[in-house]
Enzyme design. Structure first.
Site, PDB file in Angstrom:
ATOM      1  N   GLU A   1       1.010  -1.382   0.076  1.00  0.00           N
ATOM      2  CA  GLU A   1       0.074  -0.550  -0.129  1.00  0.00           C
ATOM      3  C   GLU A   1       0.523   0.778  -0.129  1.00  0.00           C
ATOM      4  O   GLU A   1       0.267   1.947   0.887  1.00  0.00           O
ATOM      5  CB  GLU A   1      -0.831   0.032   1.276  1.00  0.00           C
ATOM      6  CG  GLU A   1      -1.835  -1.262   1.514  1.00  0.00           C
ATOM      7  CD  GLU A   1      -3.058  -1.771   0.235  1.00  0.00           C
ATOM      8  OE1 GLU A   1      -2.745  -0.871  -1.064  1.00  0.00           O
ATOM      9  OE2 GLU A   1      -3.589  -3.257  -0.036  1.00  0.00           O
ATOM     10  N   GLY A   2       1.767   1.483  -0.782  1.00  0.00           N
ATOM     11  CA  GLY A   2       3.061   2.165  -0.674  1.00  0.00           C
ATOM     12  C   GLY A   2       4.228   2.249  -0.008  1.00  0.00           C
ATOM     13  O   GLY A   2       3.859   2.362   1.220  1.00  0.00           O
TER      14      GLY A   2
END
Lengths: 600, 600
Positions: free
Chosen positions: B441-442
């Site tokens: 997620e990043g």
């Protein structure tokens, strides 16, 4: 595909330019270590590690060791051949005494080889690594007969060795040992008990395994003062040196671990196994510490090795993988994206890694030189000072070195993003393998307590005072030179924080020893930071000197200057906040009851 | 044996005493959240996670997922039954809108349940977790028909959802996406391409899987401005809601990962699969960010969860395992050794863990409350401020939260010594599972850049200025109260370091944006430290108030006061050294060429 290149250039820079070992050419062992000879040894060692050990690192992790129903253990595919090649090339002989077939080279030459070996394949390196520790103990404490019987074949690699300390209920606290050694009346003992976490405890690489086992004799005091050390070979050795009957010891199981899968971590069962005492009765702990101190430096080197191989792969990936654009505008406009390398936060992880790896390498080699000097320096005073310094810094090399090694490996994995989490890429293994280095041979908290509880206090604080003086001297000399003034000022300040923390311990430890314990880990880290800062100052000066004299690889030397500056800017500031944490003392840390810890 | 106890007591303290959600009883959703109801929900949720999800956590890690030749994937033993129990109990319904069958409860009630679920079994929790993100995107951007078709069954758990972003050559840089969506002429699209790292991409838990897929339409711009979002179901859905034909998509393989083995991480192949666009063409990134922001908070909660379960087990171990003696003299003289708990360095790791876990829990719940208020607060101004705060702190909760979560899990493993390295003990799994939270997620470096590159700058810096003011206000109010004065002074100082770092970015970022990038990660950590400091001040005040009023569990409340003090003494000092690192800028960090990085 994972890659590894032995850092021979950096090692030679350290040995020749930073440590200047030629100055010691008059000392035993050093005479043989001419620059040409050292370069040849390291180049060959590097090649061996790159071409023989590294290619079976990942496959060894995947396959692991297999224990069979008869208690025998098979190492992963290729390990047996690699071990044979290792012995044939004589890599175990480097630093071993010439009288037992070794080459008698200084440790400052042996350590880099150990680094390459561990970086290329830590699980493999542990087989000969443990032999070295066991051999060291026999060399120092064993009888002439024991030395003659065991050392030559352990040095050549025909036989390997192990260290048997831990039992299910006791790790750090060896006073709790239950393994018993009862005299057989013929000079031998019957050893009975269970040891766990025995690295390289059983395997198929060598003809015999010489177990060094801590046990208690029947009337021994029920404490660490009642521990003796025994040689308990897998196969008894006949008078002519040939192998005799199988001893009554066996591998009961092997552990399923987070990493170092290719090293067999054994539960060893001793069932009246025949053993022979090494050194004096009840003095086993002292003998064991000969193994442990060598092993602790070796574990620091393992942390360094895993950090280096992980970092190298991250550097390659950061060049190859394209993702996003430089903040300052596209760097490769003809491509759809720039390499990861342009991103400052990627560069932060790589520079943190480089500053740590090369700093630790310098510290390990500097430590190795102190080990050598402690044995062979010309004067008693020099030998004592070298021994003092290595004694002080062993827990730092082990504890700080492996904390940082794990951090570097984790950051290197982070550079890969999601790909770093996939086993195929190899980055996970470096993290998993590095993780054990913070735990074994005395967990890092034990190292920290060894440092503040033993090393700081002994000899009236002579060791740490020596260290302060060395760093202050370096800083004073460098502050006049504009190229190093900033680093020197920052280092002097960090050394000041270290002194303040030391003083705080002196003032507050008497009233409550928990005040020292509560700051031990932070103190170990300040000392590590200052020690690495001192190494970076030495490296920067050596690099500048070479540049001034027009010697060497210019980009390599300029990188040293940049990284030294980076270390000063990005690592030394932590000394201040660590000191403040130490000064908070132990009150809040020790206030809660167990029940209060769980907020459920 | 590993153990887990849901921290219901701590959650209730946060919800009732610290955040005082009763104040919001007038708002939609909150009206149902009476104290009794909340306690009942959390108690039941905790029990479910302890009794159903946790017992299959370790076995799930060991067994992992299996992909069969036909592309189907089997989850580990017990997962199917547990998922059915999860759906039957309605745990997916908590915060879902009432019109789609949900209970419409505030996120501040939903987040703790997510925490328990992730702590008990992160790999399991990811199946419903990804459904929540996918559902959120459809709810905000989908057509009425899409909502009616998909949302009720995704909320109930009959169907699950996924997020398909990453491709082999592109992760962070979504502009590089190659997956194509060609109109079929009937309102649907033919989606073709390969997506990798698709969590929960294929499994045997649910009847259908609703893939949300980023792809490019034929004439789309070749950048992030040309990405659209598509619903691509595994089975097409007939008009009556029943399942129709199998879509032309399949799981090509599953990854062999460092952790979260029980979640299937799939390579998904789309071969002209039928899909429907969600929201507007070329606006897929905005829709995707709805999923991402929810998911990022969710990942922060995962980091918290793994830290908590690891810490709980370390606390138990430290009580049970006896090794060595207290520095202040034997604590249990009748035993052969004292529990690990007496050793300050063990206590340091436990207290660091406690201060982090409870601080992060507070920050996550405070963030959840802001999410709620951003939707339902009475005034536009309140909604805007809540939205500002959650927008600013989402990267901190994700990035700082998971960096610290991993650190806590690693330290908890360290408490176990060698036993922590053995898979059987369970501690390795917490570290391995926690490791992914820093990546997906990043990656945390991306979070840091989101913070300094986007969140700090937007709206003229309104968000960070609001944050400064809130913390300053708290400190000013607390400095008069002797019990909190020390913490308030330290927090104010740390907030000052944060302001100074912000100012430095403003003064030096224009000239060279790398100066901001070079400090991004450190800045994220200072903000995390200050945010947790602010939470600890709030918790200390709430605890003192309850103690003064004779309410609550006294040892629990007193532990809050001690831990708040500890946080001030041991965490806040880092803000100063981090600021100094930021002020070093980017020069040394960015100076080296790739070749200079390798010292080999």
């Amino acid at each position: 595909m994972p890659a590894y290149r032995a850092p021979v250039q950096d090692t030679l820079f350290l040995i020749n330019d930073v440590l200047g070992i030629e100055r010691h050419a008059n000392l035993p062992g050093f005479a043989n270590a001419t620059p040409d000879m050292v370069e040849a040894v390291l180049t060959e060692a590097g090649k061996f590690c790159e071409e023989v050990l590294f290619p079976i690192n990942q496959s060894g992790d995947l396959e692991g060791c297999t224990r069979h129903d008869d208690g025998s253990v098979t190492t992963p595919k290729g390990f047996k051949e690699a071990y044979k090649a290792y012995c044939d090339a004589g890599w175990g002989l480097l630093t071993a005494p010439e009288e037992f077939g070794g080459q008698g080279l200084p440790h400052v030459i042996g350590f880099p080889v150990e680094e390459y070996r561990n970086a290329a394949n830590q699980a493999f390196a542990m087989y000969p690594g443990l032999s070295q520790g066991a051999t060291a103990a026999i060399l120092v404490k064993g009888s002439e007969e024991q030395k003659a019987t065991y050392v030559p074949k352990m040095v050549s690699g025909e036989w390997t060795g192990t260290m048997n300390l831990t039992e299910p209920h006791c790790g750090t606290d060896l006073g709790l040992i239950r393994t018993r050694a009862v005299p057989n009346g013929d000079g031998s003992y019957a050893v009975t008990g269970t040891k766990i976490f025995i690295s390289s405890g059983e395997h198929d690489l060598a003809d015999n395994i010489i177990h060094l086992v801590l046990a208690k004799t029947p009337d021994a005091p029920d404490s660490v003062k009642g521990i003796s050390l025994f040689i308990v070979p897998k196969f008894l050795v006949n008078e002519d040196g040939s192998l005799g009957e199988r001893n009554t010891l066996s591998c009961g199981s092997i552990e399923h671990k987070m990493g170092i899968h290719a090293n067999s971590t054994c539960v060893m069962n001793y069932d009246g196994a025949k053993g022979w005492m090494v050194g004096e009765e009840n003095k086993g702990l002292a003998a064991m510490f000969i193994m442990m101190n060598a092993a602790r430096l070796g574990v620091g080197i393992q942390g360094l090795g895993q950090a280096d191989v992980a970092l190298q792969n991250a550097v390659h990936y950061a060049q190859d993988r394209r993702q996003g654009r430089a903040l300052t505008g596209p760097q490769d406009p003809e491509e759809k994206a720039d390499p990861l390398f342009v991103h400052p936060d990627v560069r932060r992880m790589l520079m943190d890694g480089k500053a740590t790896v090369e700093g630790l390498r310098a510290l390990c080699l500097w430590g190795a030189l102190q080990v050598d000097l402690s044995h062979v320096a010309a004067s008693e005073e020099e030998r004592q000072q070298a021994d003092d310094l290595v004694s002080l810094l062993t827990p730092v090399i082990k504890g700080y070195g492996t904390d940082k090694g794990y951090e570097v490996a984790t950051n290197a994995q982070q550079v890969f993003g999601g790909h770093g989490y996939i086993e195929e890429q190899g980055m996970s293994q470096y993290v998993r393998d590095a993780r054990i280095t913070m735990i074994y041979e005395g967990a890092n908290g034990v190292q920290a307590m060894d440092l503040v509880g033993r090393k700081l206090a002994q000899n009236g604080g002579r060791e740490i005072q020596d260290f302060f003086a060395i760093v202050d001297g370096e800083c004073a000399a460098a502050k006049d030179k504009p190229a190093f003034a900033d680093l020197a000022v920052r280092l002097e300040k960090a050394n000041g924080e270290l002194k303040a923390a030391t003083m705080w311990f002196m003032q507050n430890g008497m009233a409550n020893p928990n005040n020292v314990g509560a700051g031990a880990h932070h103190y170990m880290h300040i000392l590590g930071i200052v020690a690495l800062g001192s190494m970076w100052l030495m490296m920067a000066e050596a690099a500048q000197k070479a540049l001034d004299e027009g010697r060497g690889n210019k980009p390599f030397l300029e990188a040293k200057l940049v990284t030294a500056r980076y270390f000063g800017e990005r690592f030394l500031p932590d000394a201040g906040s660590l000191r403040r944490k130490i000064e908070a003392g132990s009150e809040a840390m020790m206030a809660l009851t167990p029940d209060q810890f769980l907020a459920a």
